[in-house]
Design a protein around this motif. Structure first.
Motif, PDB file in Angstrom:
ATOM      1  N   THR A  54       0.866  -1.220  -0.001  1.00 26.76           N
ATOM      2  CA  THR A  54       0.011  -0.074  -0.070  1.00 26.76           C
ATOM      3  C   THR A  54       0.873   1.208   0.023  1.00 26.76           C
ATOM      4  O   THR A  54       1.939   1.279   0.301  1.00 26.76           O
ATOM      5  CB  THR A  54      -0.935   0.112   1.480  1.00 26.76           C
ATOM      6  N   PRO A  55       0.190   2.476  -0.278  1.00 27.25           N
ATOM      7  CA  PRO A  55       1.172   3.857  -0.329  1.00 27.25           C
ATOM      8  C   PRO A  55       1.932   3.906   1.018  1.00 27.25           C
ATOM      9  O   PRO A  55       2.974   4.567   0.785  1.00 27.25           O
ATOM     10  CB  PRO A  55       0.257   4.782  -0.937  1.00 27.25           C
ATOM     11  N   ASP A  56       1.190   3.508   1.900  1.00 26.57           N
ATOM     12  CA  ASP A  56       2.032   3.817   3.361  1.00 26.57           C
ATOM     13  C   ASP A  56       2.825   2.728   3.614  1.00 26.57           C
ATOM     14  O   ASP A  56       3.608   3.071   4.692  1.00 26.57           O
ATOM     15  CB  ASP A  56       1.030   3.992   4.413  1.00 26.57           C
ATOM     16  N   HIS A  57       3.025   1.826   2.831  1.00 26.37           N
ATOM     17  CA  HIS A  57       4.134   0.682   2.970  1.00 26.37           C
ATOM     18  C   HIS A  57       3.847   0.091   4.481  1.00 26.37           C
ATOM     19  O   HIS A  57       4.729  -0.599   4.848  1.00 26.37           O
ATOM     20  CB  HIS A  57       5.406   1.325   3.029  1.00 26.37           C
ATOM     21  N   GLN A  58       2.654  -0.103   4.649  1.00 24.07           N
ATOM     22  CA  GLN A  58       2.227  -0.767   5.949  1.00 24.07           C
ATOM     23  C   GLN A  58       1.471  -2.040   5.763  1.00 24.07           C
ATOM     24  O   GLN A  58       1.274  -2.806   6.826  1.00 24.07           O
ATOM     25  CB  GLN A  58       1.533   0.211   7.155  1.00 24.07           C
ATOM     26  N   SER A  59       1.037  -2.541   4.472  1.00 27.16           N
ATOM     27  CA  SER A  59       0.502  -3.561   4.305  1.00 27.16           C
ATOM     28  C   SER A  59       0.661  -3.952   2.846  1.00 27.16           C
ATOM     29  O   SER A  59       1.147  -3.208   2.037  1.00 27.16           O
ATOM     30  CB  SER A  59      -1.335  -3.162   4.205  1.00 27.16           C
ATOM     31  N   VAL A  60       0.391  -5.360   2.672  1.00 24.31           N
ATOM     32  CA  VAL A  60       0.383  -5.976   1.067  1.00 24.31           C
ATOM     33  C   VAL A  60      -1.095  -5.719   0.521  1.00 24.31           C
ATOM     34  O   VAL A  60      -2.137  -6.080   1.032  1.00 24.31           O
ATOM     35  CB  VAL A  60       0.671  -7.390   1.368  1.00 24.31           C
ATOM     36  N   LYS A  61      -0.723  -4.688  -0.491  1.00 24.02           N
ATOM     37  CA  LYS A  61      -2.080  -4.631  -1.285  1.00 24.02           C
ATOM     38  C   LYS A  61      -2.443  -5.701  -2.498  1.00 24.02           C
ATOM     39  O   LYS A  61      -3.465  -5.805  -2.556  1.00 24.02           O
ATOM     40  CB  LYS A  61      -1.641  -3.300  -2.073  1.00 24.02           C
ATOM     41  N   SER A  62      -1.323  -5.962  -3.128  1.00 19.11           N
ATOM     42  CA  SER A  62      -1.620  -7.130  -4.212  1.00 19.11           C
ATOM     43  C   SER A  62      -0.360  -8.058  -4.606  1.00 19.11           C
ATOM     44  O   SER A  62       0.700  -7.516  -4.099  1.00 19.11           O
ATOM     45  CB  SER A  62      -2.180  -6.252  -5.579  1.00 19.11           C
ATOM     46  N   LEU A  63      -0.683  -8.760  -5.354  1.00 14.91           N
ATOM     47  CA  LEU A  63       0.280  -9.699  -5.873  1.00 14.91           C
ATOM     48  C   LEU A  63       0.388  -9.850  -7.450  1.00 14.91           C
ATOM     49  O   LEU A  63      -0.599 -10.019  -8.006  1.00 14.91           O
ATOM     50  CB  LEU A  63       0.209 -11.222  -5.389  1.00 14.91           C
TER      51      LEU A  63
END
Length: 222
Positions: free
Chosen positions: A41-50
């Protein structure tokens, strides 16, 4: 069964088809080299996609070309490639598109990719798609991400560690590629492996223990 279905279904119907006409053989018949990019994610705190890229072996690719080349010009045009992609998309739906995604050992629900893309380069079929977890995966604990075929019919291999990567991990996270040793994997999972697995591994979901994985480990910030 029509050759198109036999060629493209990869694992699900293929395994059932061959099981009906010959003894089960626990080894792959289709091979692919893979790349996996984990998008945060933009905040680099979660995985958004593969983001997945699979490049299939020339033998399997030639079979696909033969079946989907409707105008017999020895290449696949845009419409024929879409037919390939749509067929693969439908065929792999019941297998979570061969994805392995866990957090601290628990499966993460994934949203099916809306579509797949197919290409044909250097006599090889290439499948590309992007998928997302139903909710972004917070970077905490141990996250494993990989690809595996529960029927053992297709071998999807990451030939280099660099083919599994994630950019922009926060400082409290590390990443590494895990390549399980088959004997060690069986020994470590002996208690959970049933007689059914040893008699017919294609009837279980335990092939994931042999999958190459990108492991993310994130410690609480403090």
């Amino acid at each position: 069964m029509h050759l198109k279905r036999r060629a493209i279904v990869l694992a699900s119907a293929l395994a059932a088809t061959f099981a009906a006409v010959e003894p089960a053989e626990v080894h792959p018949h289709v091979f692919a080299e893979a790349r996996l990019e984990v998008i945060l994610t933009p905040d680099h705190q979660s995985v958004k996609s593969l983001r997945h890229v699979w490049r299939f072996d020339e033998l399997f690719s030639s079979t696909v070309l033969m079946e989907f080349d409707k105008n017999s010009d020895l290449k696949l045009d845009a419409n024929e490639l879409k037919d390939v992609a749509d067929t693969v998309h439908a065929s792999l739906a019941d297998y979570n598109y061969f994805q392995l995604v866990t957090v601290d050992g628990k499966d993460v629900p994934m949203t099916p990719p809306p579509h797949l893309m197919a290409n044909f380069e250097n006599d090889q079929l290439i499948i590309l798609f992007e998928s997302e977890p139903k909710k972004p995966i917070k970077l905490a604990g141990k996250i494993d991400i990989g690809v595996y075929d529960p029927t053992f019919y297709t071998a999807i291999d990451f030939t280099e560690d660099a083919n599994m990567h994630v950019d922009g991990l926060p400082a409290n996270c590390t990443s590494k590629v895990i390549r399980p040793d088959a004997d060690e994997a069986i020994a470590e999972n002996q208690k959970t492996l049933t007689d059914a697995f040893f008699n017919d591994p294609t009837g279980t979901d335990m092939s994931k223990i042999f999958a190459t994985k990108l492991e993310l480990n994130c410690q609480p910030e403090g």
